[in-house]
Design a protein around this motif. Sequence first.
Motif, PDB file in Angstrom:
ATOM      1  N   GLY A  96       0.819  -1.207   0.000  1.00 55.29           N
ATOM      2  CA  GLY A  96       0.000   0.000   0.000  1.00 55.29           C
ATOM      3  C   GLY A  96       0.852   1.255   0.000  1.00 55.29           C
ATOM      4  N   VAL A  97       1.907   1.252   0.830  1.00 55.96           N
ATOM      5  CA  VAL A  97       2.844   2.377   0.852  1.00 55.96           C
ATOM      6  C   VAL A  97       3.514   2.534  -0.507  1.00 55.96           C
ATOM      7  CG1 VAL A  97       4.998   3.234   1.850  1.00 55.96           C
ATOM      8  CG2 VAL A  97       3.258   2.200   3.325  1.00 55.96           C
ATOM      9  N   HIS A  98       3.883   1.394  -1.106  1.00 56.69           N
ATOM     10  CA  HIS A  98       4.513   1.399  -2.430  1.00 56.69           C
ATOM     11  C   HIS A  98       3.612   2.092  -3.456  1.00 56.69           C
ATOM     12  CE1 HIS A  98       6.221  -1.243  -5.950  1.00 56.69           C
ATOM     13  NE2 HIS A  98       6.353   0.045  -6.166  1.00 56.69           N
ATOM     14  N   SER A  99       2.331   1.714  -3.491  1.00 55.85           N
ATOM     15  CA  SER A  99       1.402   2.318  -4.450  1.00 55.85           C
ATOM     16  C   SER A  99       1.165   3.792  -4.145  1.00 55.85           C
ATOM     17  CB  SER A  99       0.060   1.563  -4.432  1.00 55.85           C
ATOM     18  OG  SER A  99       0.226   0.244  -4.901  1.00 55.85           O
ATOM     19  N   LEU A 100       1.130   4.133  -2.856  1.00 51.22           N
ATOM     20  CA  LEU A 100       0.933   5.536  -2.480  1.00 51.22           C
ATOM     21  C   LEU A 100       2.123   6.385  -2.926  1.00 51.22           C
ATOM     22  CD1 LEU A 100      -1.096   7.357  -0.994  1.00 51.22           C
ATOM     23  CD2 LEU A 100       0.251   6.997   1.093  1.00 51.22           C
ATOM     24  N   VAL A 101       3.339   5.864  -2.728  1.00 49.74           N
ATOM     25  CA  VAL A 101       4.542   6.573  -3.176  1.00 49.74           C
ATOM     26  C   VAL A 101       4.536   6.719  -4.688  1.00 49.74           C
ATOM     27  CG1 VAL A 101       7.056   6.424  -3.356  1.00 49.74           C
ATOM     28  CG2 VAL A 101       5.930   5.914  -1.190  1.00 49.74           C
ATOM     29  N   ASP A 102       4.147   5.643  -5.401  1.00 46.64           N
ATOM     30  CA  ASP A 102       4.083   5.717  -6.859  1.00 46.64           C
ATOM     31  C   ASP A 102       3.087   6.781  -7.320  1.00 46.64           C
ATOM     32  OD1 ASP A 102       5.985   3.805  -7.189  1.00 46.64           O
ATOM     33  OD2 ASP A 102       4.624   2.188  -7.761  1.00 46.64           O
ATOM     34  N   SER A 103       1.958   6.900  -6.606  1.00 45.29           N
ATOM     35  CA  SER A 103       0.966   7.931  -6.957  1.00 45.29           C
ATOM     36  C   SER A 103       1.573   9.321  -6.809  1.00 45.29           C
ATOM     37  CB  SER A 103      -0.265   7.803  -6.057  1.00 45.29           C
ATOM     38  OG  SER A 103      -0.874   6.539  -6.180  1.00 45.29           O
ATOM     39  N   GLY A 104       2.264   9.530  -5.694  1.00 44.70           N
ATOM     40  CA  GLY A 104       2.939  10.818  -5.505  1.00 44.70           C
ATOM     41  C   GLY A 104       3.983  11.085  -6.565  1.00 44.70           C
ATOM     42  N   ASN A 105       4.674  10.028  -6.994  1.00 46.47           N
ATOM     43  CA  ASN A 105       5.705  10.185  -8.024  1.00 46.47           C
ATOM     44  C   ASN A 105       5.102  10.654  -9.345  1.00 46.47           C
ATOM     45  OD1 ASN A 105       7.603   9.333  -6.190  1.00 46.47           O
ATOM     46  ND2 ASN A 105       7.672   7.231  -6.943  1.00 46.47           N
ATOM     47  N   GLN A 106       3.966  10.075  -9.718  1.00 49.15           N
ATOM     48  CA  GLN A 106       3.329  10.504 -10.971  1.00 49.15           C
ATOM     49  C   GLN A 106       2.887  11.971 -10.894  1.00 49.15           C
ATOM     50  OE1 GLN A 106       1.875   6.779 -10.463  1.00 49.15           O
ATOM     51  NE2 GLN A 106       3.924   6.617 -11.357  1.00 49.15           N
ATOM     52  N   ILE A 107       2.406  12.384  -9.729  1.00 52.64           N
ATOM     53  CA  ILE A 107       2.020  13.788  -9.559  1.00 52.64           C
ATOM     54  C   ILE A 107       3.234  14.689  -9.703  1.00 52.64           C
ATOM     55  CG2 ILE A 107       1.144  15.478  -7.900  1.00 52.64           C
ATOM     56  CD1 ILE A 107      -0.679  13.274  -6.803  1.00 52.64           C
ATOM     57  N   LEU A 108       4.362  14.286  -9.120  1.00 54.40           N
ATOM     58  CA  LEU A 108       5.577  15.093  -9.218  1.00 54.40           C
ATOM     59  C   LEU A 108       6.084  15.169 -10.661  1.00 54.40           C
ATOM     60  CD1 LEU A 108       7.606  14.059  -6.039  1.00 54.40           C
ATOM     61  CD2 LEU A 108       6.444  16.227  -6.475  1.00 54.40           C
ATOM     62  N   LEU A 109       6.010  14.070 -11.393  1.00 57.30           N
ATOM     63  CA  LEU A 109       6.454  14.088 -12.784  1.00 57.30           C
ATOM     64  C   LEU A 109       5.542  14.965 -13.644  1.00 57.30           C
ATOM     65  CD1 LEU A 109       7.471  10.347 -13.331  1.00 57.30           C
ATOM     66  CD2 LEU A 109       8.993  12.331 -13.249  1.00 57.30           C
ATOM     67  N   LEU A 110       4.240  14.928 -13.391  1.00 51.55           N
ATOM     68  CA  LEU A 110       3.325  15.817 -14.107  1.00 51.55           C
ATOM     69  C   LEU A 110       3.626  17.277 -13.769  1.00 51.55           C
ATOM     70  CD1 LEU A 110       0.004  13.804 -13.682  1.00 51.55           C
ATOM     71  CD2 LEU A 110       1.131  14.343 -15.855  1.00 51.55           C
ATOM     72  N   HIS A 111       3.903  17.530 -12.491  1.00 50.08           N
ATOM     73  CA  HIS A 111       4.287  18.889 -12.075  1.00 50.08           C
ATOM     74  C   HIS A 111       5.578  19.310 -12.769  1.00 50.08           C
ATOM     75  CE1 HIS A 111       5.032  22.375  -9.521  1.00 50.08           C
ATOM     76  NE2 HIS A 111       6.198  21.862  -9.195  1.00 50.08           N
ATOM     77  N   GLY A 112       6.544  18.387 -12.831  1.00 49.72           N
ATOM     78  CA  GLY A 112       7.806  18.699 -13.496  1.00 49.72           C
ATOM     79  C   GLY A 112       7.633  19.010 -14.965  1.00 49.72           C
ATOM     80  N   GLN A 113       6.765  18.260 -15.637  1.00 46.85           N
ATOM     81  CA  GLN A 113       6.520  18.526 -17.052  1.00 46.85           C
ATOM     82  C   GLN A 113       5.873  19.894 -17.259  1.00 46.85           C
ATOM     83  OE1 GLN A 113       4.344  15.165 -18.653  1.00 46.85           O
ATOM     84  NE2 GLN A 113       6.255  14.193 -19.263  1.00 46.85           N
ATOM     85  N   LYS A 114       4.958  20.259 -16.364  1.00 48.46           N
ATOM     86  CA  LYS A 114       4.324  21.571 -16.469  1.00 48.46           C
ATOM     87  C   LYS A 114       5.342  22.682 -16.254  1.00 48.46           C
ATOM     88  CE  LYS A 114       0.522  24.350 -14.604  1.00 48.46           C
ATOM     89  NZ  LYS A 114      -0.609  24.406 -13.640  1.00 48.46           N
ATOM     90  N   ARG A 115       6.209  22.518 -15.242  1.00 37.81           N
ATOM     91  CA  ARG A 115       7.230  23.526 -14.971  1.00 37.81           C
ATOM     92  C   ARG A 115       8.246  23.605 -16.124  1.00 37.81           C
ATOM     93  NH1 ARG A 115       7.220  27.061 -10.783  1.00 37.81           N
ATOM     94  NH2 ARG A 115       9.472  26.747 -10.480  1.00 37.81           N
ATOM     95  N   ALA A 116       8.571  22.467 -16.686  1.00 34.96           N
ATOM     96  CA  ALA A 116       9.574  22.435 -17.754  1.00 34.96           C
ATOM     97  C   ALA A 116       9.067  23.073 -19.042  1.00 34.96           C
ATOM     98  CB  ALA A 116       9.988  20.991 -18.022  1.00 34.96           C
ATOM     99  N   ALA A 117       7.743  23.163 -19.203  1.00 41.47           N
ATOM    100  CA  ALA A 117       7.166  23.710 -20.438  1.00 41.47           C
ATOM    101  C   ALA A 117       7.146  25.232 -20.469  1.00 41.47           C
ATOM    102  CB  ALA A 117       5.750  23.183 -20.617  1.00 41.47           C
ATOM    103  N   ARG A 118       7.597  25.883 -19.383  1.00 40.44           N
ATOM    104  CA  ARG A 118       7.580  27.345 -19.373  1.00 40.44           C
ATOM    105  C   ARG A 118       8.528  27.917 -20.426  1.00 40.44           C
ATOM    106  NH1 ARG A 118       9.118  28.775 -13.415  1.00 40.44           N
ATOM    107  NH2 ARG A 118      10.323  26.858 -13.708  1.00 40.44           N
TER     108      ARG A 118
END
Length: 326
Positions: free
Chosen positions: A59-81
Amino acid sequence: MAEQRQAQATDQAAGRGGWLAAIRANLVLYGALAANVGIAVAKFIAASLTGSSSMLTEGVHSLVDSGNQILLLHGQKRAARAPDRLHPFGYGRELYFWAFVVAMLIFALGAGISIYEGYLHILEPEPLRDPAVNYIVLGIAFVLEGGSWTLAMREFNATRGNAGWWKAIRASKDPAGFMVLFEDSAALAGLVLAAIGVWASHHFAEPRLDGAASIAIGALLAAVALLLAREAKGLLIGESADAGLITTIRETLARRPQIRAVNHVRTIHTAPEAIFVAISADFADELTMGDGERLIEDIERELHDLLPQLASIYIRPERREDAIVA
């Protein structure tokens, strides 16, 4: 008034189109995020009902993975500036920073908590209750993770061409794709380990085996995290473009009769699909300054048309004997 309403409708349609385009462009990340959120909830419920240590760590593994996908989406948005005065080459490499953060989170949270929880379960074993809930949740999770993995693999295969799997990962400059692929692969392997731990604990009447499965899951996550950190570090420091692109640049310049020699072509990725190239070339001595300027403009235009990923091109006329050839 009618024109104003038409303009508003056009803007709304454009907004919806941009939103849908963003989802399509990040389909792998959104698919993995949706799967991991649902799986995490189910695993935590199963862990609370059965007392399984390996299910809790999953469960912790899946929760961490969920946070990771959010961070990567955030990174892509920031990188597109767009580029600005402080960052004239853009913000593309910020994605590599967030990819490195993701690798560290997998190591610190995913692996760390899994190993710690497994250690506690070995010290103070708690007999597992009815394992049926665990098996049901693990089966559902395997189907969902398998779907996410299939989507990630299909997207990755579409970009790797004829290159081998490992070689394509090492050459990739887009961390989002291969990080999701690694995470999903680790998740599938973790589900197998959790299932083995639950089964062995009941079959041998030894709850410590469930804790051992948690430690094995943590060790797997640590290995994946270190591998991803190494790849993200290389991108963050700066990696050159692939050899084929550099060869194309050299050949394009070599066809120009006004260029006696190409001294060096140095490249660096400023984003997954953006490359800065610095070229040193020996121009013919008889060229005037005006002719040289026009030649450089023609070369830049040709390279941009031939290789659209070249975001910035710098060409320096330099005698071969004075240049550091590479």
